[in-house]
Structures are given as C-alpha cells and as structure tokens.
Design an enzyme around this catalytic site. Structure first.
Site, mmCIF file in Angstrom:
data_model
loop_
_atom_site.group_PDB
_atom_site.id
_atom_site.type_symbol
_atom_site.label_atom_id
_atom_site.label_comp_id
_atom_site.label_asym_id
_atom_site.label_seq_id
_atom_site.Cartn_x
_atom_site.Cartn_y
_atom_site.Cartn_z
ATOM 1 N N ASP A 221 0.847 -1.180 0.000
ATOM 2 C CA ASP A 221 0.000 0.000 0.000
ATOM 3 C C ASP A 221 0.890 1.240 0.000
ATOM 4 O O ASP A 221 1.833 1.345 0.798
ATOM 5 C CB ASP A 221 -0.895 -0.013 1.243
ATOM 6 C CG ASP A 221 -1.919 1.099 1.219
ATOM 7 O OD1 ASP A 221 -1.522 2.273 1.327
ATOM 8 O OD2 ASP A 221 -3.121 0.801 1.103
ATOM 9 N N ASP B 216 0.728 8.208 -9.161
ATOM 10 C CA ASP B 216 -0.397 8.028 -10.105
ATOM 11 C C ASP B 216 -1.270 6.902 -9.556
ATOM 12 O O ASP B 216 -1.176 5.753 -9.994
ATOM 13 C CB ASP B 216 0.128 7.705 -11.505
ATOM 14 C CG ASP B 216 -0.935 7.878 -12.579
ATOM 15 O OD1 ASP B 216 -2.026 8.410 -12.272
ATOM 16 O OD2 ASP B 216 -0.675 7.482 -13.732
#
Length: 260
Positions: A127, A147
């Site tokens: 993560d 992104d």
C-alpha cells in the site's frame, strides 16, 4: 486516465481480493484496465519502451530539475511505462515501484514488458500509504511519481494532507514529486490544497488527455530561470525524446496566471 472497453478476464490476472487486470488493443496500442472501462495505462506494441500517453510523459517533468537522480520511486504501477522508462534511461538510479494490486504486477510482467526485480529495480506489492509513512523510506527519494487510481477512477485513491506529508518525508533535499490528478471536479482543488499545505512550492500544468492534470511539487522551492529550463528541455528532447519544451511553456503560463 480515460475510458475504453476492456476485454475478457484472464485468471492469471484475477487474484481474488483485488480488481482483475484486463487489456484491450486498438490501432497498435495495448491498454490496461482494472476490470472496468477506465484506462490505467498503455503501451505501443511497436515501441514498448517509450511512454505512449501524453499525461504520463508529463510525469517526467521532474527531469527539468533533476538530471541525475539516484533513487526514483513510483507510487501506482499502472502499465509500468514510467517504471520501465526510468529503469532503462537512468542506469545509475535505483527504481522502486509500489503497487497494491498483485494482478497489476503480474500483467505488467507478462504483457507490458516489466523486468524482474534486480539490484536496481524493486517492484513491491504494498500500500502506497504504508510506504510513505515508513520511516525507513524517508529522505531517500530524489524523485517521486504518484499516479494512484482504482477501477472507478473518480480521483486519486490517496489524497489527504497526511499522505502528501508522507510523500514529502520520502524526498531527499532538492527532491521533486510529480502527481497525476484526475476524476470528479472537486478532487482538483482538494489535492492542490493538500499539496500546498505540505510542499514548499506546487505548480500544475494545463490539463491534457481527458482532464488529467499533472502537478509538480518541490521539497525545496527552486529558482525558476526559464532560459535555463528551455536549455534543459532541449537536452531532454535529444536524450529522452520527450516534449519538454511544452512543459516549460506550461510552467511559464502557470507563473503568469498565478503570480501576475
């Protein structure tokens, strides 16, 4: 980020617990999806090592300010275009890519030419929030490319002030972050505001490619000398074949609009 129609789901790229990774191809370009119509990345089959999408090219805008980075970090792998490009074009740099979805990593390795990890390349299933909050990663990156989108593409998955503070903490002195902001209109101001709360200087370029806006944020505000930037843009065009003059034009336009 834009919308197209995905194809059927391949079980190799559909581990449960995460959106499946799917592709379609159109006019020589392979597009990545996460089981929906939203495009998460693209690769021209005849030129797999180039960056196909204009907004992804703009994510390389940090090259105007960092010519010899030692460590480049990508948050959100997409179709691995940035990761492959920086790994190939900056042979003295380490490249780290952080991607939560194992299906994306698998499809990039199988169908988008992503190399296996080695001494310079580290693609992690993790993560991005955990990565930026980990003190072991702080002060290490010269460049951070962000992104982060899920299958619905309504806005960046991570966009809080705490997240951007973590991004800042990961940057070494003089470090630069580029980020793509896309989605519902309210996302733009929220992201810009949270970045401005944290970074020394934040600039964004005019939107391109279906409302993607690329932001460049500086750990330490630079002195912008446009004659120098245009000179660097010429070098970037020659060395990397990227339209860097357009980026300098965009920066100049931003300065005129925001500091008039």
């Amino acid at each position: 980020m834009s919308a197209k129609s995905p194809t059927v789901i391949d079980p190799r790229f559909a581990q449960p617990g995460h959106p499946p990774a799917t592709i379609d191809e159109f006019e020589g370009v392979r597009f990545l999806h996460l089981g929906t119509s939203w495009v998460q990345g693209a690769m021209r089959l005849a030129k797999p090592d180039t960056i196909e999408l204009e907004y992804v090219q703009m994510m390389m805008m940090w090259t105007l300010f960092q010519s010899a980075p030692r460590h480049i970090v990508q948050l959100g792998l997409g179709s691995a275009a940035l990761t492959k490009f920086t790994y190939a074009r900056f042979p003295d740099a380490r490249v780290t890519a952080v991607e939560l979805n194992p299906n994306v990593i698998a499809i990039c390795r199988a169908l988008f030419g992503l190399p296996e990890n080695d001494a310079r390349l580290d693609v992690r299933e993790q993560d991005a929030m955990d990565f930026v909050l980990d003190p072991a990663n702080h002060g290490k990156a010269d460049v951070l490319q962000v992104d982060l989108y899920d299958q619905d593409a309504r806005g960046p998955v991570l966009d809080s002030e705490a997240f951007y503070q973590g991004c800042l903490d990961c940057l070494a002195p003089g470090g630069v972050m580029t980020a793509n902001v896309f989605g519902d209109f309210s996302n733009y101001d929220k992201n810009f505001l949270n970045m401005e709360q944290v970074f020394d200087a934040v600039v964004w370029l005019p939107e391109v490619h279906d409302a993607n806006v690329v932001v460049v944020a500086f750990r330490d505000a630079p002195q912008l000398d446009f004659s120098v930037l245009y000179e660097r843009a010429g070098e970037i065009k020659r060395r990397l074949n990227l339209p860097a003059k357009n980026w300098v034009n965009g920066l100049k336009e931003w300065m005129r609009d925001h500091q008039g």
